[in-house]
Design an enzyme around this catalytic site. Structure first.
Site, PDB file in Angstrom:
ATOM      1  N   ASN A  85       0.716  -1.398  -0.110  1.00  0.00           N
ATOM      2  CA  ASN A  85      -0.188   0.059   0.007  1.00  0.00           C
ATOM      3  C   ASN A  85       0.892   1.299  -0.059  1.00  0.00           C
ATOM      4  OD1 ASN A  85       0.857  -0.715   2.705  1.00  0.00           O
ATOM      5  ND2 ASN A  85      -0.919  -0.010   3.699  1.00  0.00           N
ATOM      6  N   GLU A  89       3.604  -4.619  12.598  1.00  0.00           N
ATOM      7  CA  GLU A  89       2.771  -3.494  12.306  1.00  0.00           C
ATOM      8  C   GLU A  89       1.682  -4.114  11.500  1.00  0.00           C
ATOM      9  OE1 GLU A  89       2.763  -0.575  13.441  1.00  0.00           O
ATOM     10  OE2 GLU A  89       4.771   0.071  13.577  1.00  0.00           O
ATOM     11  N   GLU A 112       7.424   1.814  15.461  1.00  0.00           N
ATOM     12  CA  GLU A 112       8.266   2.488  14.052  1.00  0.00           C
ATOM     13  C   GLU A 112       8.048   3.852  14.415  1.00  0.00           C
ATOM     14  OE1 GLU A 112       9.141  -0.015  10.912  1.00  0.00           O
ATOM     15  OE2 GLU A 112       7.073  -0.474  10.802  1.00  0.00           O
ATOM     16  N   CYS A 129      -3.206   1.116   6.652  1.00  0.00           N
ATOM     17  CA  CYS A 129      -3.470   0.548   7.954  1.00  0.00           C
ATOM     18  C   CYS A 129      -4.075   1.411   8.787  1.00  0.00           C
ATOM     19  CB  CYS A 129      -2.204   0.048   8.386  1.00  0.00           C
ATOM     20  SG  CYS A 129      -1.054   1.313   8.450  1.00  0.00           S
TER      21      CYS A 129
HETATM   22  P1  NAD Z   1      -0.111  -9.357   3.801  1.00  0.00           P
HETATM   23  O1  NAD Z   1      -0.015  -9.914   5.062  1.00  0.00           O
HETATM   24  O2  NAD Z   1      -0.694 -10.330   2.889  1.00  0.00           O
HETATM   25  O3  NAD Z   1       1.316  -9.210   3.347  1.00  0.00           O
HETATM   26  C1  NAD Z   1       2.445  -8.293   3.664  1.00  0.00           C
HETATM   27  C2  NAD Z   1       3.607  -8.867   3.240  1.00  0.00           C
HETATM   28  O4  NAD Z   1       4.023 -10.149   3.664  1.00  0.00           O
HETATM   29  C3  NAD Z   1       3.631  -9.035   1.557  1.00  0.00           C
HETATM   30  O5  NAD Z   1       5.123  -8.458   1.349  1.00  0.00           O
HETATM   31  C4  NAD Z   1       3.634 -10.460   1.473  1.00  0.00           C
HETATM   32  O6  NAD Z   1       4.427 -11.036   0.268  1.00  0.00           O
HETATM   33  C5  NAD Z   1       4.259 -10.874   2.711  1.00  0.00           C
HETATM   34  N1  NAD Z   1       3.839 -12.311   3.192  1.00  0.00           N
HETATM   35  C6  NAD Z   1       2.646 -12.801   3.089  1.00  0.00           C
HETATM   36  N2  NAD Z   1       2.639 -14.234   3.454  1.00  0.00           N
HETATM   37  C7  NAD Z   1       3.826 -14.238   4.133  1.00  0.00           C
HETATM   38  C8  NAD Z   1       4.301 -15.585   4.723  1.00  0.00           C
HETATM   39  N3  NAD Z   1       3.604 -16.477   4.960  1.00  0.00           N
HETATM   40  N4  NAD Z   1       5.624 -15.298   5.023  1.00  0.00           N
HETATM   41  C9  NAD Z   1       6.212 -14.205   4.951  1.00  0.00           C
HETATM   42  N5  NAD Z   1       5.638 -13.058   4.183  1.00  0.00           N
HETATM   43  C10 NAD Z   1       4.643 -13.057   3.796  1.00  0.00           C
HETATM   44  O7  NAD Z   1      -0.815  -8.004   3.589  1.00  0.00           O
HETATM   45  P2  NAD Z   1      -1.017  -6.949   2.391  1.00  0.00           P
HETATM   46  O8  NAD Z   1      -2.237  -7.652   1.829  1.00  0.00           O
HETATM   47  O9  NAD Z   1       0.152  -7.064   1.559  1.00  0.00           O
HETATM   48  O10 NAD Z   1      -1.294  -5.718   3.186  1.00  0.00           O
HETATM   49  C11 NAD Z   1      -2.508  -5.485   3.898  1.00  0.00           C
HETATM   50  C12 NAD Z   1      -2.562  -5.593   5.310  1.00  0.00           C
HETATM   51  O11 NAD Z   1      -1.337  -4.783   5.847  1.00  0.00           O
HETATM   52  C13 NAD Z   1      -3.587  -4.968   6.113  1.00  0.00           C
HETATM   53  O12 NAD Z   1      -4.365  -5.810   6.813  1.00  0.00           O
HETATM   54  C14 NAD Z   1      -3.034  -3.470   6.475  1.00  0.00           C
HETATM   55  O13 NAD Z   1      -3.914  -3.099   7.915  1.00  0.00           O
HETATM   56  C15 NAD Z   1      -1.675  -4.110   6.981  1.00  0.00           C
HETATM   57  N6  NAD Z   1      -0.848  -2.767   6.712  1.00  0.00           N
HETATM   58  C16 NAD Z   1      -0.252  -2.339   8.356  1.00  0.00           C
HETATM   59  C17 NAD Z   1       0.421  -1.159   8.349  1.00  0.00           C
HETATM   60  C18 NAD Z   1       1.002  -0.668   9.487  1.00  0.00           C
HETATM   61  O14 NAD Z   1       1.738  -0.049   9.482  1.00  0.00           O
HETATM   62  N7  NAD Z   1       0.435  -1.085  10.673  1.00  0.00           N
HETATM   63  C19 NAD Z   1       0.821  -0.672   7.105  1.00  0.00           C
HETATM   64  C20 NAD Z   1       0.210  -1.252   6.079  1.00  0.00           C
HETATM   65  C21 NAD Z   1      -0.418  -2.161   5.999  1.00  0.00           C
END
Ligand code: NAD
Length: 487
Positions: free
Chosen positions: A157, A255, A467, A289
């Site tokens: 995102n 996060e 962070e 997020c």
């Molecule tokens: P996601 O958890 O599917 O993926 C995040 C990252 O993790 C990606 O790089 C993905 O390739 C990797 N990933 C996925 N499965 C994995 C595994 N089994 N092992 C290791 N890495 C893996 O999330 P998304 O769909 O990319 O992003 C959306 C989510 O992220 C939402 O829930 C959002 O709230 C959260 N988010 C949080 C913040 C924050 O700072 N708190 C910021 C942005 C997004």
């Protein structure tokens, strides 16, 4: 209509070299505004991750990085900040195409990414320890030493912004990094790696392994050569990663998501409040997020606030990010389907869709994953639409009658990332700020220009660790105590 551009070929960055993946595998990275292929990207394998971790370890122990003066580390970070600013327009366009976000949002993201390197560049030579008074005959002091090889997994995102948020403090402390961007939007993270090299960061200090979560992500998390893990993403993946990290006894920063409330009282500046509420949910098509995805509004002001928001939502111009519309697409067709299912669920639970609710009919937009800005009124806090993270441009509106009820509603979710209170009564606002269970509470604002200086992170299922700000430095250092007895 946005012009199509020729797809590029992108390689991994390992040990200062650009490389294809070990098995030659590639994945397609698509422009969510058009569905066109933007790039073919080398898909890192477990063997590539292994090489990246080895390169990061070697760099950590090298004299070029391990023995460099902290002030010099800081200077490299400042040069990276300057280079991001210099290449600002090109990087913004790339981010806009890769993620679909409006160009002006991408430009803001570049400024924030530069600011992370500037902020942490400035602290590299100010990581002080302390002396502890043990009494006569003792000298006792503490040192903040780099924790080692930091593995960083970031979502799609805000790729460069979130990438910079973790990479810059890690480098400032003297760590080395293996960064894994999301396969949905990996391009600016790969550029960041190249920029860092151009700015004099020694080879292997920052490695970028684009790939899938189940492939490169999983291999990185399980790797015994990493010393620390910073993960930004969903709760499900974050918690499973933390369990794996526990097996290697390494610390994790998580996060995760949110269901953050804007709490609007009738005595607030309603014009400013509604404008900000709309921005907080529709920015980045709701894929933030810390999106303000729940509106808790005092019943007396409910009709006026909903009317203003409806007007705003209906007047928003949708379009390809690169044309700088008010709102771009969501990241993929799969994400659009997920968000649509939530809108249908909200309606079936008794919510009333007062704006948006579907796909735009504009024929120009049919190739992209667009959704209208959506408002769902008459939501009850126990509905799934009020409890679960949608990650799309959907606002759940819930009325309340008094401050105590507002606090109860605000706190009654599994998340606790951000909240905002809108009121001209400072006593009421401060009282609420103290009762809300969230890592960050705003009063009469939402966000603070990127908030680079402000510690950021979750309560409850929104994660742990912090962070941003000086607080982030704790995640990348370990404390050594030295105790000396003298005659
Ligand atoms: P996601 O958890 O599917 O993926 C995040 C990252 O993790 C990606 O790089 C993905 O390739 C990797 N990933 C996925 N499965 C994995 C595994 N089994 N092992 C290791 N890495 C893996 O999330 P998304 O769909 O990319 O992003 C959306 C989510 O992220 C939402 O829930 C959002 O709230 C959260 N988010 C949080 C913040 C924050 O700072 N708190 C910021 C942005 C997004």
């Amino acid at each position: 209509m946005a012009t199509t551009i020729e797809a590029t070929t992108e390689l991994l960055l390992i040990g200062g070299d650009k490389r294809p993946s070990s098995d030659g595998g590639m994945f397609e990275d698509r422009d969510p505004s058009t569905g066109d292929t933007l790039a073919r990207v080398a898909k890192a394998t477990a063997a590539d991750v292994d090489r990246a971790v080895a390169a990061a370890r070697a760099a950590l122990e090298s004299k070029e990085w391990g023995a460099i003066a902290p002030a010099e580390r800081g200077r490299i970070l400042l040069r990276i900040a300057a280079k991001i600013r210099e290449r600002h327009e090109e990087l913004s366009e790339l981010e806009s195409r890769d993620n679909g976000k409006p160009l002006r949002q991408a430009r803001t993201d570049m400024q924030v990414a530069a600011r992370y390197f500037e902020f942490y560049g400035g602290v590299a030579d100010k990581l002080m320890g302390e002396t502890i008074p043990l009494g006569p005959g003792f000298l006792d002091y503490t040192l903040r030493e780099p924790i080692g090889v930091s593995a960083q997994i970031v979502p799609w995102n805000y790729p460069i912004q979130i990438g910079a948020r973790g990479v810059a403090p890690a480098l400032a402390t003297g760590c080395t990094v293996v960064l894994k961007p999301s396969s949905n939007a990996p391009l600016t993270a790969l550029r960041l790696g190249e920029i860092a090299l151009e700015c004099g960061l020694p080879a292997g200090v920052l490695n970028v392994v684009a790939g899938t979560g189940e492939g490169a992500g999983d291999a990185l998390v399980r790797h015994e050569g990493i010393d620390q893990l910073t993960f930004t993403g969903s709760v499900d993946v974050g918690t499973s990663i933390a369990a794996l990290a526990a097996r290697n006894a390494i610390p994790v920063v998580l996060e995760l998501g949110g269901k953050s409330p804007n709490i609007v009282f009738a005595d607030a500046d309603l014009e400013l409040a509604t404008q900000t509420v709309a921005n907080s949910i529709f920015q980045n098509a709701g894929q933030t997020c810390s999106a303000g995805s729940r509106l808790l509004v005092e019943r007396k002001a409910h009709d006026e606030v909903v009317e203003r928001l409806t007007e705003r939502a209906r007047s928003m111009r949708l379009g390809p990010g690169i044309e700088d519309p008010d709102m771009g697409p969501v990241i993929s067709a799969a994400q659009r389907d997920k968000v649509e299912a939530y809108i249908a669920l909200g309606a079936s639970e008794g919510g009333r869709v007062v704006a948006g609710g579907g796909r735009p009919t504009d024929p120009r937009l049919q190739g992209g994953s667009f959704l209208e800005p959506t408002l769902i009124d008459r939501v009850r806090n126990d509905m799934r639409i009020a409890q679960e993270e949608v990650f799309g441009p959907v606002l759940a509106i819930i009325p309340f009658d008094d401050p105590a009820e507002a606090v109860t509603l605000a706190n009654r979710t599994r998340y606790g990332l951000v909240a905002a209170v809108w009121s001209r009564d400072i006593n009421k606002a401060l009282s609420l700020a103290s009762q809300i269970k969230a890592g960050q509470v705003f009063v009469n604002t939402y966000g603070a220009g990127g908030g680079v200086e402000l510690p950021f992170g979750g309560y409850k299922k929104s994660g742990y660790g912090r962070e941003k700000g000086l607080e982030a430095l704790r995640s990348y250092t370990q404390l050594k105590n030295v105790c000396i007895k003298y005659a």
